[in-house]
Design a protein around this motif. Structure first.
Motif, short mmCIF file in Angstrom:
data_model
loop_
_atom_site.label_atom_id
_atom_site.label_comp_id
_atom_site.label_asym_id
_atom_site.label_seq_id
_atom_site.Cartn_x
_atom_site.Cartn_y
_atom_site.Cartn_z
N PHE A 96 55.56 32.74 43.30
CA PHE A 96 54.37 32.11 43.87
C PHE A 96 53.44 33.16 44.47
N GLY A 97 54.02 34.14 45.16
CA GLY A 97 53.21 35.21 45.75
C GLY A 97 52.49 36.04 44.70
N VAL A 98 53.21 36.40 43.63
CA VAL A 98 52.60 37.20 42.55
C VAL A 98 51.50 36.39 41.86
N ALA A 99 51.78 35.12 41.55
CA ALA A 99 50.79 34.28 40.88
C ALA A 99 49.56 34.05 41.77
N SER A 100 49.77 34.00 43.09
CA SER A 100 48.65 33.82 44.01
C SER A 100 47.69 35.01 43.94
N VAL A 101 48.25 36.22 43.91
CA VAL A 101 47.41 37.42 43.81
C VAL A 101 46.67 37.43 42.46
N MET A 102 47.36 37.07 41.39
CA MET A 102 46.73 37.02 40.06
C MET A 102 45.59 36.00 40.03
N ALA A 103 45.81 34.84 40.66
CA ALA A 103 44.76 33.81 40.69
C ALA A 103 43.56 34.27 41.50
N ALA A 104 43.82 34.95 42.61
CA ALA A 104 42.73 35.39 43.48
C ALA A 104 41.79 36.34 42.77
N PHE A 105 42.34 37.16 41.87
CA PHE A 105 41.51 38.17 41.19
C PHE A 105 41.29 37.85 39.72
N ALA A 106 41.46 36.56 39.35
CA ALA A 106 41.21 36.14 37.97
C ALA A 106 39.75 36.42 37.62
N ASN A 107 39.52 36.98 36.43
CA ASN A 107 38.15 37.31 36.02
C ASN A 107 37.65 36.46 34.86
N SER A 108 38.41 35.41 34.54
CA SER A 108 37.96 34.47 33.49
C SER A 108 38.57 33.11 33.78
N ALA A 109 37.97 32.08 33.22
CA ALA A 109 38.47 30.71 33.42
C ALA A 109 39.87 30.56 32.83
N ASN A 110 40.10 31.14 31.65
CA ASN A 110 41.41 31.00 31.01
C ASN A 110 42.50 31.69 31.82
N MET A 111 42.17 32.84 32.41
CA MET A 111 43.15 33.53 33.25
C MET A 111 43.47 32.70 34.49
N LEU A 112 42.47 32.04 35.06
CA LEU A 112 42.72 31.21 36.24
C LEU A 112 43.57 29.99 35.87
N ILE A 113 43.33 29.41 34.70
CA ILE A 113 44.16 28.29 34.24
C ILE A 113 45.61 28.74 34.11
N LEU A 114 45.84 29.90 33.50
CA LEU A 114 47.19 30.42 33.32
C LEU A 114 47.87 30.67 34.66
N THR A 115 47.17 31.30 35.59
CA THR A 115 47.78 31.60 36.89
C THR A 115 48.02 30.34 37.70
N ARG A 116 47.14 29.35 37.57
CA ARG A 116 47.37 28.06 38.24
C ARG A 116 48.61 27.37 37.66
N ALA A 117 48.83 27.51 36.36
CA ALA A 117 50.03 26.94 35.75
C ALA A 117 51.28 27.62 36.29
N LEU A 118 51.23 28.96 36.43
CA LEU A 118 52.36 29.69 37.00
C LEU A 118 52.60 29.29 38.45
N LEU A 119 51.53 29.06 39.20
CA LEU A 119 51.66 28.59 40.59
C LEU A 119 52.35 27.24 40.63
N GLY A 120 52.02 26.35 39.69
CA GLY A 120 52.65 25.04 39.66
C GLY A 120 54.14 25.11 39.36
N ILE A 121 54.51 25.96 38.40
CA ILE A 121 55.93 26.12 38.06
C ILE A 121 56.69 26.71 39.26
N ALA A 122 56.10 27.71 39.90
CA ALA A 122 56.74 28.30 41.09
C ALA A 122 56.81 27.27 42.22
#
Length: 515
Positions: A96-122
């Motif tokens: 969850f911590g790693v995915a949070s950092v990835m989501a915070a610095f997402a530079n595209s909509a698709n990357m944010l969707i992916l990191t939000r999915a990882l946050l949900g699984i975590a």
């Protein structure tokens, strides 16, 4: 080393300082997850301006987190029973911590969707792990009820401060900062968890059945997706087929659990009346609340004209009363049976729905606040004692599965409330707007105003003052009527749930099932 506690009464012991400090650690991710569910909606306009997602991508950014949590809860709960609940919690916290950092610095909509999915699984690893650890750490009934009360208070506080924290952070930082809230919390959990939390697992469980896990995840992802699609775009053939496909996969999952020697999910848990009735009652309670809450914040912002931050402040009394009411539940549970305390609380919540039926315009905002206060106080016995009954009626080694079932019921109840009751409210709004809109609007303006509250407010901004005031009056009347209908449906469901718990739980006492 893992420890499998027995259910022999001679082994029970009261929780000490280590367990209570451990509870404080477990409340942190609970508070964070509740906050994370509300804070992103405030950040949506900011991230839209930066990442420029399509309307479809924005919906996935907002929805994928809830999809993944709902889809993976049962699987993660049973996995925790097998590999150890503390281990799963710490792995999930790191992810969850790693995915949070990835989501915070997402530079595209698709990357944010992916990191939000990882946050949900975590996130799905955190929820059942915290609750099942509480089941094992607090073996005395009164202490366990108090521990679950404190755990539930984390949800209340997180949900209440979400709009406030989000509003303040967006005032000073960029949209990605809302995701970084999770990093220090997860770091603290990773440091304190091994020191304060004991390990528990089911020593008799076999390896995780990957086929069952895939069937379980597919079931909930398909069902939740179909329900949410219907709520967002109206009932369609595609949404219906997706939901039916989910139910078909669910049937295969249940059939497999009955046939294999070591099932992933123990269906025998539902043979216990305290477990099954509490799960159903929690689902119905959340369903009734979701249909009303869906419109309350829209009403405050769209009809009354409050900002998100102001709407959050207006709802603070409800959160404060809920917190106070939750702290009274353990004391009252010493004197009243669960059936009495829960059913009386739900009948009190019905009175809150009745108050919502009387709301009409700015002048009655106080009545809306009163209704939410009464509703929030009334459902606390159900949420606390229902959760307690679910996890205490299951054997200690199945606590992860039981906790995940409880959380899944809440997620399904929320999705159904938004889809079913929300759809009814939307149709009432459209019918009322069709009958009451003044003449003089273009066909495009008419269609937009009739479709949604947000669309109607956009049309009002384009009109001359006199026409705008007439349309605004139509909007207020139509949306008030939608709120009244949703509140009426919620009151019926809540009253039915009160009868269900009064009748079916009348022989149940806290701790009786597990002891």
């Amino acid at each position: 080393m893992s420890v499998t506690p027995t259910i022999d009464a001679t082994t029970w012991k009261r929780a000490g300082k280590r367990e209570w400090w451990g509870l404080a650690v477990l409340v942190l991710p609970t508070l964070l997850l509740a906050l994370d569910m509300t804070v992103l909606h405030l950040a949506a306009p900011h991230l839209s301006a930066d990442l420029k997602p399509t309307s479809s991508q924005l919906l996935w950014i907002l929805d994928i987190y809830g999809f993944m949590i709902a889809g993976f809860l049962i699987t993660m709960g049973t996995l925790g029973d097998r590999i150890g609940r503390r281990r799963l919690l710490l792995v999930g916290a790191f992810a969850f911590g790693v995915a949070s950092v990835m989501a915070a610095f997402a530079n595209s909509a698709n990357m944010l969707i992916l990191t939000r999915a990882l946050l949900g699984i975590a996130g799905a690893t955190l929820m059942p792990s915290t609750l099942s650890l509480i089941r094992n750490m607090f073996q005395v009934d009164s202490q366990r009820t108090l521990a679950i009360t404190i755990w539930m208070t984390g949800f209340i506080v997180g949900s209440a401060i979400g709009p406030l924290v989000g509003g303040l952070m967006l005032e000073f930082f960029w949209w990605g900062a809302v995701f970084l809230l999770g990093v220090p919390v997860m770091l603290l959990l990773l440091i304190a968890g091994p020191l304060l939390l004991p390990e528990f697992r089911d020593e008799q469980a076999g390896r995780l059945d990957l086929v069952s896990a895939l069937l379980c995840v597919a079931t909930f992802l398909l069902v939740i997706y179909g329900i949410k699609s219907s709520a967002r775009d109206g009932l369609s053939l595609l949404a219906l087929l997706v939901s039916l496909s989910g139910l078909a996969v669910g049937w295969l999952f249940v059939r497999r659990q009955r046939l294999i020697a070591q099932p992933m999910f123990d269906l025998g848990l539902f043979a216990n009346r305290a477990f099954s009735v509490s799960v159903v009652a929690m689902l119905l309670t959340i369903l009734a609340l979701s249909g009303a809450w869906l419109l309350i914040f829209q009403y405050l912002q769209g009809v009354v004209g409050l900002t998100p931050l102001q709407a959050g402040l207006v709802m603070l009394p409800s959160a404060l009363v809920q917190t106070a009411a939750s702290l009274l539940v353990p004391r009252m549970a010493r004197w009243l049976k669960p059936s009495v305390l829960v059913s009386c609380g739900l009948l009190l919540a019905v009175m809150g729905f009745v108050a919502l039926m009387l709301v009409s315009g700015r002048a009655t905002v106080g009545l809306l606040v009163l209704g939410t206060v009464i509703m929030g106080a009334g459902v606390m016995p159900m949420m606390i004692l229902g959760t307690d009954l679910v996890i205490s009626s299951a054997p200690p080694e199945k606590a992860g599965t039981a906790a995940a079932t409880s959380e899944t019921a809440a997620e399904l109840g929320m999705a159904l409330g938004i889809a079913v009751i929300g759809t009814v409210g939307a149709s009432v709004y459209r019918r009322q707007m069709t009958d009451s809109l003044p003449a003089g609007l273009s066909s495009e303006q008419y269609e937009v105003a009739v479709d949604t509250l947000g669309g109607a407010l956009g049309v009002i901004e384009q009109l001359a003052p006199e026409a705008a005031s007439q349309v605004l009056l139509s909007v207020q009347m139509a949306f008030s009527e939608a709120l009244h209908v949703n509140a009426f449906i919620g009151a019926l469901i809540m009253a039915t749930t009160a009868v269900l718990t009064a009748v079916c739980l009348r022989q149940v006492r806290l701790g009786a099932s597990s002891h």
